[in-house]
Scaffold this motif. Structure first.
Motif: not given
Length: 167
Positions: A78-103
């Protein structure tokens, strides 16, 4: 399909090992007939699926946002803005979950760690992203984004054949 035979073997092992550790409730909902195998995951994650991505704030609060998912070499990116909140979180705490779903017909969830990547240093990834989005969008906006790969620790799948998913 960009996955190598080794990628497919590792993905199948991840799916099987994850399912083996699932709790009784998950196993009662997602029986063998409702699981996807590695080939099914690859087939379902073609294109740019929308993905609910969860990060964690400094105070331990979850934050979920929708991002474009990219499945390349048996990993979600995944990508995001260079200064996004998302990447601040990821850089500090890389634990992550993601779900792709269709109904109610499809769900693919991955839990793992985000690893920042640079497409400019990985020609195959860069080519894949340009093919996915088109050169014009890549050059105009996405080339300057920051990107991460999810290194999975667990991956769970669910498909509901009665809800309109065509195999």
């Amino acid at each position: 399909m960009y996955e190598t035979p080794d990628d497919m073997t590792a993905l199948q092992r991840l799916l099987d090992d994850s399912y083996a550790t699932a709790g009784p409730h998950l196993r009662s909902v997602v029986d063998e007939d409702r699981r996807l195998d590695a080939a099914g995951v690859v087939a379902r994650l073609r294109g740019i699926p929308m993905m609910a991505l969860a990060t964690v704030t400094a105070t331990g609060e979850p934050r979920v946002g929708v991002v474009d998912g990219h499945f390349f070499r048996a990993r979600l990116y995944f990508g995001s803005g260079r200064n996004s909140v998302r990447f601040r979180h990821v850089r500090a705490r890389p634990a992550i979950s993601a779900t792709v779903f269709d109904g109610q017909s499809l769900q693919i969830t991955v839990h793992g760690r985000a690893v920042e990547v640079e497409p400019a240093r990985d020609p195959a990834l860069r080519t894949f992203l340009i093919e996915s989005h088109g050169r014009e969008l890549w050059e105009a906006r996405l080339k300057g984004a920051v990107w991460a790969r999810i290194d999975p620790e667990k991956m769970f799948t669910f498909r509901n054949p009665g809800a309109g998913v065509v195999d």
